[in-house]
Design a protein around this motif. Structure first.
Motif, mmCIF file in Angstrom:
data_model
loop_
_atom_site.group_PDB
_atom_site.id
_atom_site.type_symbol
_atom_site.label_atom_id
_atom_site.label_comp_id
_atom_site.label_asym_id
_atom_site.label_seq_id
_atom_site.Cartn_x
_atom_site.Cartn_y
_atom_site.Cartn_z
ATOM 1 N N THR A 1 0.841 -1.189 0.000
ATOM 2 C CA THR A 1 0.000 0.000 0.000
ATOM 3 C C THR A 1 0.882 1.246 0.000
ATOM 4 O O THR A 1 1.866 1.315 0.731
ATOM 5 C CB THR A 1 -0.911 0.012 1.241
ATOM 6 N N GLY A 2 0.521 2.211 -0.836
ATOM 7 C CA GLY A 2 1.297 3.446 -0.938
ATOM 8 C C GLY A 2 2.392 3.406 -1.973
ATOM 9 O O GLY A 2 3.084 4.410 -2.185
ATOM 10 N N ARG B 1 1.271 8.116 -10.340
ATOM 11 C CA ARG B 1 2.049 9.283 -10.744
ATOM 12 C C ARG B 1 2.010 9.451 -12.261
ATOM 13 O O ARG B 1 2.015 8.476 -13.009
ATOM 14 C CB ARG B 1 3.512 9.126 -10.300
ATOM 15 N N GLU C 1 -6.827 2.540 -10.036
ATOM 16 C CA GLU C 1 -7.534 3.066 -8.868
ATOM 17 C C GLU C 1 -8.716 2.179 -8.506
ATOM 18 O O GLU C 1 -8.989 1.933 -7.325
ATOM 19 C CB GLU C 1 -8.007 4.498 -9.147
ATOM 20 N N GLU D 1 -0.325 4.750 -5.226
ATOM 21 C CA GLU D 1 -0.226 6.178 -5.532
ATOM 22 C C GLU D 1 0.181 6.316 -6.996
ATOM 23 O O GLU D 1 1.290 5.946 -7.373
ATOM 24 C CB GLU D 1 0.807 6.855 -4.629
ATOM 25 N N THR E 1 4.306 3.728 -5.410
ATOM 26 C CA THR E 1 4.133 4.697 -6.495
ATOM 27 C C THR E 1 4.194 3.972 -7.838
ATOM 28 O O THR E 1 5.130 3.233 -8.123
ATOM 29 C CB THR E 1 5.214 5.780 -6.444
ATOM 30 N N ARG F 1 -4.785 4.620 -15.300
ATOM 31 C CA ARG F 1 -4.953 5.225 -13.972
ATOM 32 C C ARG F 1 -6.302 4.840 -13.375
ATOM 33 O O ARG F 1 -6.390 4.414 -12.216
ATOM 34 C CB ARG F 1 -4.824 6.745 -14.070
ATOM 35 N N ASP G 1 -11.334 8.786 -11.369
ATOM 36 C CA ASP G 1 -10.721 8.591 -10.054
ATOM 37 C C ASP G 1 -10.830 7.156 -9.556
ATOM 38 O O ASP G 1 -10.437 6.842 -8.434
ATOM 39 C CB ASP G 1 -11.345 9.542 -9.033
#
Length: 329
Positions: A116-117, A141, A132, A139, A119, A128, A266
Motif C-alpha cells: 500500500t502506498g 504518478r 484506482e 499512488e 508509487t 490510472r 478517479d
C-alpha cells in the motif's frame, strides 16, 4: 519505385516502421524510412490528455502524407483518432502483437504484491482509472517519455513500478523487465493496443495494392470492434475506456468476442460489459456494446464532455446480429 515510409523518431516507432519496411522488402519493394517529428515527440513533459490525447503523435505524419513527402506512414493503432479521414485510408493492419498491459516493478513484484502506498507511473487515464478501481491503495504518478526513460524511473528508485504496453516492450526486446503481464480481467487495454496501422493517401492505388499482403483480416476485425466502442461512446483517445476483442471458435465457426470497460477517472466506479457477434459485423458489434454501456450508466461515470449520452437514444448504426451481456445475465 521507392516507397517512402514516414515514421516518428522514437526507438519504438522506428522499430515498428522497420518491421513493416522489412516485410515490404521481402515482397520485392524498395523502402526508405523518412523520420518525421511530431508535437508529442517535441513535448515530453505535458500530460498527453492535456495536449489533446495520443492524436498528437499522428498529425505530423498525416501532414507528410498529404503533402507528398512520404507514401505511407506507420502508426500505433491506438494513437489513431476514430474519426475517419476522407483523403487517407488504413491500407494494412498487420497481425497484432500482445494487446495486454504489462507491469514493470521493483524487486520482481506483481500488482497484488506491491505494498500500500507504492508509487506507480502511467501517462494513461485509462490505466490510472483501472488501477484506482482495483482498490490496492497505490499512488498513481504522471509519466511521460520513451520506453527506456519510463523503465529508468523504476531502476533509479524514483518509482516503485510503471505500466506500459506489453507489445512495445516485446518489440524493443525489453520483455525481461516485465514482472507481470496484467490480466484483462483487471485491466482492459486501449482499443487497438498492440496493433499497427499503415496509412496511405486514399487515391494512391499503387501503394494500397503493395500493402494488401500485409493486412490481417482477424486483427482488423478485432480492432474495428474495439474502436467502434470508442467511436460510439464519443470518448476520444484519452478517455478512460478499455476494450479487447478476440476471434474465438463458436457454435457456427469463428465468432468475435468483445469486452469493454468505462471507468470513472478517479477509479470510484467502473462498468464492464461484453458482446459476441460475427467478425463480418465487427463495427456494429462494437457500437452495440457501447450503446449497452450507455444504457447501463456509462455516462454517469465520466465528465459530460467525455461521453455523449445522446448516443443512447440516437444510435448511429443499425443493430447487428450479436449477443450483448450484462454480468450475471
Amino acid at each position: 519505385m521507392t516507397l517512402r515510409l514516414g515514421t516518428r523518431r522514437s526507438a519504438l516507432a522506428t522499430t515498428q516502421s522497420t518491421w513493416v519496411a522489412d516485410r515490404l522488402r521481402v515482397l520485392g519493394h524498395d523502402v526508405e524510412l523518412v523520420e518525421i517529428t511530431t508535437e508529442g515527440d517535441l513535448d515530453r513533459t505535458t500530460p498527453l490528455a492535456t495536449m489533446g490525447g495520443t492524436g498528437v503523435f499522428v498529425s505530423a505524419l498525416r501532414d507528410a502524407l498529404r503533402d507528398g513527402r512520404v507514401d505511407l506512414a506507420v502508426h500505433s493503432l491506438k494513437d489513431l483518432p476514430t474519426t475517419p479521414e476522407i483523403d487517407l485510408v488504413v491500407a494494412a493492419i498487420p497481425p497484432r502483437e500482445d494487446p495486454r498491459d504489462a507491469l514493470v516493478a521493483r524487486d520482481g513484484l506483481t500488482l497484488g504484491e506491491l505494498p500500500t502506498g507504492s508509487t506507480v507511473g502511467t501517462g494513461s487515464p485509462r490505466r490510472r482509472a483501472q488501477l484506482e478501481a482495483l482498490g490496492l491503495g497505490l499512488e498513481i504518478r504522471e509519466l511521460r517519455g520513451n520506453v527506456d526513460t519510463r523503465l529508468a524511473r523504476v531502476t533509479s528508485g524514483d518509482l516503485d513500478a510503471v505500466v506500459l504496453a506489453h507489445a512495445g516492450l516485446r518489440r524493443l526486446g525489453r520483455e525481461a523487465a516485465v514482472t507481470e503481464v496484467i490480466d484483462p480481467i483487471q485491466m482492459l487495454p486501449a482499443p487497438g493496443q498492440g496493433a499497427l496501422a499503415v496509412e496511405v493517401r486514399a487515391d494512391d492505388t499503387a501503394t494500397r495494392d503493395a500493402l494488401a499482403a500485409l493486412d490481417d483480416a482477424d486483427t482488423r476485425a478485432c480492432v474495428d470492434a474495439e474502436r467502434a466502442v470508442l467511436a460510439e461512446l464519443e470518448a476520444g483517445c484519452s478517455a478512460p475506456v478499455g476494450a479487447l476483442a478476440e476471434i474465438v471458435l463458436g457454435d457456427e465457426g469463428d465468432e468475435l468476442s468483445l469486452r469493454a470497460v468505462v471507468a470513472s477517472p478517479d477509479g470510484s466506479g467502473d462498468l464492464r460489459r461484453s458482446a459476441t457477434g460475427s467478425p463480418a459485423h465487427a463495427d456494429a458489434v462494437g457500437r452495440g456494446l457501447a450503446r449497452l454501456l450507455l444504457e447501463d450508466g456509462a455516462a454517469d461515470l465520466v465528465p459530460v464532455d467525455s461521453l455523449s449520452a445522446s448516443a443512447v437514444s440516437t444510435p448511429t448504426t443499425p443493430p447487428a446480429p450479436s449477443n450483448t451481456e450484462r454480468p450475471g445475465a
